[in-house]
Design a protein around this motif. Structure first.
Motif: not given
Length: 727
Positions: A323-339, A363-372
């Protein structure tokens, strides 16, 4: 809270801004205009005006300026005898009348230089009692703003009917702070900024070293706690008046910031959402608990939640990670904005390039984190594994099982992706977690923490993972050796040393990442170039990046050394040499071999052979990660056996020393300690053991009648053991 509050406060687009400058900001010593300070403010306002913002200025300072001018005139017109007499206090209204023209003349001169037109707007309290006046005021200001004119408001003290302008706090407004709040509401501003001579609202007098800056004012919490100092010696109100005005505007729907007018760019920082000054907002009570949560409360809550987590089935814990992996990918845009906000602020603040590189989520960091995280979820459940099973006596069985450590405190700098890795490892290993990230990643950490904790089911609770937002809380946390079980600092040598010297809690981690690559005389040139280039350039800011290149002396003669140097320099690597290399290669000599560049730079030195390389690593390295490039298997084995580092590699880049690349799913850090865990610390490094014994009523009774067998038994997985009737 802090900077995330600014994002919430400015959720809508800010276009119309009211800025109020106090007397202490406008004037300097002797009541004269503070030209440099006021000029910097005018420059910021002019820039906002040209960027399309609607700017309204409320300025104090007229009385002080008028008093200074009238005193000078009084001095010029006085005889020596007059000067011997007691000097009478100047009439405040006369001072206001004289000062208003002087103040406005300055604003007109300054803004004219910036091609901005200003308009003087003198008002009195009684004027606002007239509805027609208020309507006309709104229409006039609206017309001015449309033409990019900056209205400059001031209370017309010269003709005010207030009984005592400096003491009377009755009426619709009572000073320029309350006037600014009133105008913000009347003119429907999006933001009010009150510029003061201090950084913001403190818990006590700003001069008191125990006073702390309040980043977000919560009326229910702070109104009874704050002790105000003396009011301004120059203006009417001081901080008490500002707070009263700010609360009035904030609860009317206008976000307010009280901050210092002494800093050259605080207005611009406020509009970028940076954490400066004190924020007042009508919803602030929803952003944080009214009652402070102590460090102990956070740690205890994390432990209680970890026990609830451990009570879940293996499948349920796995699903939390998914669920956390899915949530990270779903919120990638706002995470990137804050970063992006954090990165921009760090660049503007002049942070080193290496820190900014660690801060940026590419770019790709959130996907990489979700994969791990998904990889981690699919790993065998580490909790409750039977590691050893022994028959103590007939019918008395003892098991050694894996168990969570308890509560972890992780202090890390710069890298927000570390928060995700650490949190996922804590959940997989069943541990409670307290996190303290660097201030430069505050917004990134806050949004990542929210996304992760929102994905944790209520049966466990988001308090499983606590986010510490203030550096002042760290000393208190380090004292909690009864509720925190392990501290893992990830950052500079200074940070790690400070923590080790400040706590009784066990500390796991490394201070430096002085990683070496030794290129032996029997290397393959192409392989050597690939390995050293990757070790230095794949991610120069990483702790497992090459910081020192050691080269066998024979490679100097056959031209291989020059090839290696060329490969680095053509990729922008700055080289520093040891005594031998600097002389041979004509490069600057390094000041120290024990230096972690964390950037596109490294040290080069020439050594006699593999034994010279090993000695150099032991003398100058940090026991982190070291590599040899050679085709001589005997030399390779000498290096692998004798180099006393957490990870030693043969013909492979030092960048492979990583929890994800080692197949650990993720890592909480890399440890150079020799106790408990060493190298990349994954799930297993966050576990301890406990003993479980099952008997049939046996007692010790002085060991009489007990026949000890101490026989090793086959270890079954818990589910297999139950199914097969072994338990």
């Amino acid at each position: 809270m802090e900077e995330t509050d600014r994002s919430r406060a400015f959720a809508k687009d800010v276009r119309r801004i009211v800025v109020k400058v106090g007397t202490a900001v406008v004037t300097g010593k002797g009541g004269r205009l503070a030209l440099g300070r006021l000029g910097a403010i005018c420059e910021q306002l002019a820039e906002l005006n040209s960027d399309g913002f609607e700017v309204i200025l409320v300025s104090s300072g007229a009385v002080g300026l008028g008093r200074q001018r009238l005193r000078y005139r009084q001095l010029v017109n006085s005889s020596f005898a007059d000067l011997q007499k007691p000097q009478t206090e100047l009439d405040g209204k006369a001072c206001a009348g004289v000062g208003q023209s002087s103040l406005m003349a300055y604003y007109e001169t300054m803004f004219d230089q910036m091609d901005v037109t200003v308009a003087q707007m003198l008002v009195t309290d009684s004027s606002f009692r007239d509805k027609d006046f208020r309507k006309q005021l709104s229409e006039t200001v609206k017309s001015m703003l449309k033409m990019r004119v900056i209205p400059v408001f001031n209370e017309n003290d010269a003709i005010s009917t207030r009984r005592a302008p400096y003491k009377d706090a009755t009426g619709i407004f009572w000073d320029n702070d309350s006037l600014a709040a009133l105008l913000s509401l009347e003119l429907k501003a999006d933001l009010l900024i009150l510029l003061s001579d201090v950084e913001g609202l403190y818990t006590g007098p700003p001069s008191d070293p125990n006073s702390k800056l309040i980043h977000t004012y919560i009326k229910e919490k702070h109104q009874e706690e704050i002790t105000f100092g003396e009011k301004s010696r120059l203006g009417r109100g001081g901080m008490t008046a500002k707070v009263k005005a700010a609360v009035s505007a904030a609860y009317g729907g206008i976000p307010v910031i009280i901050t210092s007018g002494y800093a050259a760019d605080n207005i611009a920082k406020v509009l970028r959402g940076l954490c400066v000054g004190t924020l007042f907002h009508q919803d602030s009570h929803l952003w944080a608990p009214v009652v402070d949560t102590t460090s102990r409360d956070m740690a205890v809550a994390a432990r209680e939640s970890s026990r609830k987590l451990q009570a879940l089935s293996s499948e349920d814990r796995k699903n939390i990670l998914l669920d956390i992996a899915n949530a990270l990918e779903a919120n990638e845009k706002i995470i990137k904005t804050e970063n992006d906000f954090d990165v921009a602020a760090a660049q503007e603040a002049g942070y080193e390039e290496s820190l900014v590189a660690r801060l940026a989520m590419k770019p790709g960091k959130i996907s990489s984190l979700a994969a791990s995280i998904r990889q981690l979820a699919e790993m065998e459940d580490p909790i409750g594994r039977v590691l050893k099973k022994t028959e103590i006596a007939d019918g008395l069985i003892l098991e050694k099982t894996s168990s969570p450590l308890g509560v972890l405190l992780i202090v890390f700098e710069s890298r927000p992706d570390a928060l995700v890795q650490i949190a996922s490892l804590a959940i997989r290993s069943g541990n409670g977690l307290l996190l303290k990230g660097g201030k430069e990643a505050r917004r990134s950490n806050a949004i990542l923490h929210k996304v992760i904790t929102d994905a944790i089911p209520k049966t466990v609770g988001g308090k499983l993972i606590g986010l510490v937002t203030s550096r002042e809380e760290i000393p208190d946390l380090l004292k909690l050796d009864d509720v925190i079980d392990l501290v893992i600092p990830r950052g500079s040598n200074k940070l790690v040393s400070q923590i080790k010297n400040s706590t009784k809690i066990p500390v796991l981690g490394h201070a430096d990442g002085i990683c070496h690559v030794y290129v032996d005389k029997s290397c393959k040139l192409d392989m050597a170039k690939r390995v050293i280039s990757d070790a230095k350039l794949d991610y120069p800011a990483a702790c497992n990046a090459m910081e020192t290149l050691l080269v066998h002396k024979d490679l100097e003669q056959n031209g291989v050394l020059n090839e290696l140097i060329f490969a680095l320099q053509t990729n922008g690597v700055t080289l520093y040499g040891g005594p031998r290399a600097s002389a041979k290669l004509n490069i600057p000599e390094t000041k120290s071999f024990h230096h972690e560049y964390s950037s596109k730079a490294c040290t080069v030195e020439i050594v006699e052979d593999v034994h010279g390389a090993i000695d150099h690593i032991h003398q100058h390295g940090s026991a982190h990660t070291d590599c040899i490039v050679t085709e001589d298997s005997e030399v390779a084995e000498i290096f692998l056996r004798q180099v006393d580092s957490a990870a030693v590699l043969h013909n492979a880049s030092t960048r492979f020393c990583d929890g994800f690349r080692f197949g650990l799913g993720a890592e909480v850090g890399i440890s150079t300690s020799r106790i408990h865990a060493r190298g990349p610390v994954g799930v297993e490094g966050l576990l301890t053991t406990r003993w479980i014994m099952r008997g049939k009523g046996q007692v010790v009774d002085g060991d009489n009648g007990v026949v000890y067998t101490h026989k090793d038994l086959p270890v079954f997985e818990r589910t297999d053991a139950v199914e097969n009737g072994h338990l």
